[in-house]
Scaffold this motif. Structure first.
Motif, mmCIF file in Angstrom:
data_model
loop_
_atom_site.group_PDB
_atom_site.id
_atom_site.type_symbol
_atom_site.label_atom_id
_atom_site.label_comp_id
_atom_site.label_asym_id
_atom_site.label_seq_id
_atom_site.Cartn_x
_atom_site.Cartn_y
_atom_site.Cartn_z
ATOM 1 N N LYS A 1 0.827 -1.200 0.000
ATOM 2 C CA LYS A 1 0.000 0.000 0.000
ATOM 3 C C LYS A 1 0.869 1.262 0.000
ATOM 4 C CE LYS A 1 -3.681 -2.182 2.731
ATOM 5 N NZ LYS A 1 -4.453 -2.102 4.006
ATOM 6 N N PRO A 2 0.244 2.448 -0.160
ATOM 7 C CA PRO A 2 1.017 3.699 -0.120
ATOM 8 C C PRO A 2 1.824 3.884 1.171
ATOM 9 C CG PRO A 2 -1.152 4.110 -1.033
ATOM 10 C CD PRO A 2 -1.161 2.675 -0.558
ATOM 11 N N ASP A 3 1.356 3.312 2.303
ATOM 12 C CA ASP A 3 2.099 3.430 3.560
ATOM 13 C C ASP A 3 3.119 2.307 3.725
ATOM 14 O OD1 ASP A 3 0.543 1.233 4.063
ATOM 15 O OD2 ASP A 3 -0.488 2.053 5.819
ATOM 16 N N ASN A 4 3.317 1.519 2.659
ATOM 17 C CA ASN A 4 4.291 0.419 2.606
ATOM 18 C C ASN A 4 3.858 -0.829 3.366
ATOM 19 O OD1 ASN A 4 6.712 0.029 1.129
ATOM 20 N ND2 ASN A 4 7.854 -0.160 3.031
ATOM 21 N N SER A 5 2.612 -0.871 3.845
ATOM 22 C CA SER A 5 2.101 -2.088 4.478
ATOM 23 C C SER A 5 1.668 -3.073 3.393
ATOM 24 C CB SER A 5 0.923 -1.770 5.401
ATOM 25 O OG SER A 5 -0.152 -1.204 4.679
ATOM 26 N N LEU A 6 1.683 -4.360 3.716
ATOM 27 C CA LEU A 6 1.431 -5.405 2.727
ATOM 28 C C LEU A 6 -0.032 -5.442 2.321
ATOM 29 C CD1 LEU A 6 2.864 -7.698 1.197
ATOM 30 C CD2 LEU A 6 2.215 -9.222 3.072
ATOM 31 N N LEU A 7 -0.265 -5.530 1.022
ATOM 32 C CA LEU A 7 -1.620 -5.644 0.481
ATOM 33 C C LEU A 7 -1.874 -7.041 -0.080
ATOM 34 C CD1 LEU A 7 -4.293 -4.212 -0.260
ATOM 35 C CD2 LEU A 7 -3.212 -3.521 -2.421
ATOM 36 N N LEU A 8 -0.968 -7.546 -0.926
ATOM 37 C CA LEU A 8 -1.130 -8.860 -1.548
ATOM 38 C C LEU A 8 0.235 -9.502 -1.800
ATOM 39 C CD1 LEU A 8 -3.853 -8.177 -4.296
ATOM 40 C CD2 LEU A 8 -4.069 -9.825 -2.433
ATOM 41 N N VAL A 9 0.251 -10.844 -1.809
ATOM 42 C CA VAL A 9 1.458 -11.595 -2.162
ATOM 43 C C VAL A 9 1.077 -12.713 -3.124
ATOM 44 C CG1 VAL A 9 3.343 -13.045 -1.353
ATOM 45 C CG2 VAL A 9 2.591 -11.124 0.039
ATOM 46 N N ALA A 10 1.803 -12.817 -4.228
ATOM 47 C CA ALA A 10 1.629 -13.919 -5.179
ATOM 48 C C ALA A 10 2.929 -14.715 -5.243
ATOM 49 C CB ALA A 10 1.265 -13.383 -6.560
ATOM 50 N N LEU A 11 2.798 -16.048 -5.292
ATOM 51 C CA LEU A 11 3.971 -16.927 -5.288
ATOM 52 C C LEU A 11 3.944 -17.846 -6.519
ATOM 53 C CD1 LEU A 11 3.824 -17.948 -1.515
ATOM 54 C CD2 LEU A 11 5.318 -16.220 -2.537
ATOM 55 N N PRO A 12 4.206 -17.312 -7.693
ATOM 56 C CA PRO A 12 4.217 -18.162 -8.887
ATOM 57 C C PRO A 12 5.423 -19.100 -8.884
ATOM 58 C CG PRO A 12 4.979 -15.964 -9.434
ATOM 59 C CD PRO A 12 4.507 -15.901 -8.017
ATOM 60 N N THR A 13 5.192 -20.382 -9.213
ATOM 61 C CA THR A 13 6.250 -21.389 -9.248
ATOM 62 C C THR A 13 6.074 -22.288 -10.461
ATOM 63 O OG1 THR A 13 6.383 -21.426 -6.828
ATOM 64 C CG2 THR A 13 7.357 -23.287 -7.995
ATOM 65 N N ALA A 14 7.160 -22.511 -11.190
ATOM 66 C CA ALA A 14 7.160 -23.445 -12.318
ATOM 67 C C ALA A 14 8.140 -24.563 -11.979
ATOM 68 C CB ALA A 14 7.579 -22.741 -13.599
ATOM 69 N N SER A 15 7.639 -25.801 -11.848
ATOM 70 C CA SER A 15 8.464 -26.939 -11.432
ATOM 71 C C SER A 15 8.730 -27.897 -12.598
ATOM 72 C CB SER A 15 7.783 -27.705 -10.297
ATOM 73 O OG SER A 15 7.626 -26.873 -9.161
ATOM 74 N N VAL A 16 9.961 -28.446 -12.625
ATOM 75 C CA VAL A 16 10.335 -29.436 -13.641
ATOM 76 C C VAL A 16 11.064 -30.592 -12.958
ATOM 77 C CG1 VAL A 16 10.470 -27.805 -15.563
ATOM 78 C CG2 VAL A 16 12.471 -28.153 -14.108
ATOM 79 N N GLU A 17 10.855 -31.807 -13.481
ATOM 80 C CA GLU A 17 11.525 -32.997 -12.944
ATOM 81 C C GLU A 17 12.303 -33.706 -14.056
ATOM 82 O OE1 GLU A 17 8.779 -34.543 -9.202
ATOM 83 O OE2 GLU A 17 8.615 -35.532 -11.162
ATOM 84 N N LYS A 18 13.479 -34.219 -13.700
ATOM 85 C CA LYS A 18 14.292 -34.936 -14.678
ATOM 86 C C LYS A 18 15.022 -36.103 -14.003
ATOM 87 C CE LYS A 18 13.642 -32.870 -18.606
ATOM 88 N NZ LYS A 18 13.165 -33.608 -19.801
ATOM 89 N N ASP A 19 15.076 -37.244 -14.711
ATOM 90 C CA ASP A 19 15.895 -38.383 -14.288
ATOM 91 C C ASP A 19 17.301 -38.184 -14.844
ATOM 92 O OD1 ASP A 19 14.249 -40.270 -12.785
ATOM 93 O OD2 ASP A 19 13.039 -40.379 -14.619
ATOM 94 N N LEU A 20 18.277 -38.044 -13.956
ATOM 95 C CA LEU A 20 19.652 -37.827 -14.371
ATOM 96 C C LEU A 20 20.528 -38.985 -13.897
ATOM 97 C CD1 LEU A 20 20.028 -33.992 -13.615
ATOM 98 C CD2 LEU A 20 19.435 -35.098 -15.790
ATOM 99 N N SER A 21 21.450 -39.374 -14.734
ATOM 100 C CA SER A 21 22.343 -40.487 -14.391
ATOM 101 C C SER A 21 23.374 -40.050 -13.352
ATOM 102 C CB SER A 21 23.076 -40.969 -15.653
ATOM 103 O OG SER A 21 24.032 -39.995 -16.066
#
Length: 237
Positions: free
Chosen positions: A98-118
């Motif tokens: 907000k204008p007074d620097n207090s928290l208004l919203l938080v978004a936590l976007p995450t993109a996950s990938v999995e791989k089998d590695l030798s």
């Protein structure tokens, strides 16, 4: 005499039903948007949006919406002596203040990938059989909050604009092997929207001689009541 008084009251009610739709309060909404383009985390940006003009009507609520984006690449190298299923999480924490620097919203976007590695192939290059590099990974997370308490409206009402502050922090991680190297390129961006819902009164409308289709039922009820009463005779008890 009592019957005459009763009919007068009914006639008043009938006319009230006719006039009621003319002065009905209607809700309206104004929406404004702003955006921050994708760039490498960590950063803080200022967003400017128009305040609500109180001369338009009575403000009922303010809806804030935050759409946070994460995009980039994940590079993984399994340095274990055995094969492993590894996971890379490209993530960002996007905060709207907000204008007074207090928290208004938080978004936590995450993109996950999995791989089998030798098991480690002896070359640290995020390639071969023990490594991988994945690009153009992305995801979006949306969050919103609704303000309905009048005291909370104050910073957002008046003339001109108000400022919000957007902060994006990279939170990318990798798991799956005891000896695992990871490299991330994390970009973040956001779209911010504010919607004002307010009540206003329509301007008085001219009454038409012949009702058109779609006229509210209350008008017909009022007219019917008036016609019946004019045909009745007044009786004295």
């Amino acid at each position: 005499m009592h019957l005459s008084i009763f009919k007068t009251k009914v006639m008043v009610a009938g006319f009230a039903a006719i006039l009621a739709p003319i002065n009905a309060v209607q809700a309206s909404t104004l929406t404004y948007k702003s955006s921050v383009n994708l760039e490498k985390t960590n950063f803080e940006k200022q967003i400017s949006l128009p305040k609500f003009d109180s001369s338009l009507g009575k403000l009922e609520s303010i809806l804030f919406e935050l759409s946070g984006d994460v995009q980039g690449s994940v590079s993984l190298e399994n340095e274990d002596a055995q094969a492993a299923l590894v996971t890379g999480n490209l993530a960002a924490e996007i905060s709207l203040k907000k204008p007074d620097n207090s928290l208004l919203l938080v978004a936590l976007p995450t993109a996950s990938v999995e791989k089998d590695l030798s098991a480690y192939d002896g070359t640290f290059d995020f390639g071969g059989t023990s490594g991988v590099k994945l690009t153009e990974i992305s995801n979006t997370k949306k969050e919103s909050t609704l303000l309905t308490i009048p005291d909370d409206f104050t910073p957002f009402v008046g003339g001109g604009n108000f400022n919000l502050f957007l902060e994006a922090i990279g939170n990318s991680t990798a798991t799956g092997a005891g000896n695992l190297s990871a490299r991330f390129e994390t970009y973040a961006g956001a779209n911010v929207m504010v919607s004002y819902t307010y009540a206003k009164k329509d301007e008085p409308q001219r009454r038409k001689k012949v009702p058109e289709s779609g006229v509210p039922a209350t008008i017909f009820i009022g007219l019917a009541a008036t016609m019946v009463l004019t045909k009745s005779k007044i009786r004295f008890v």
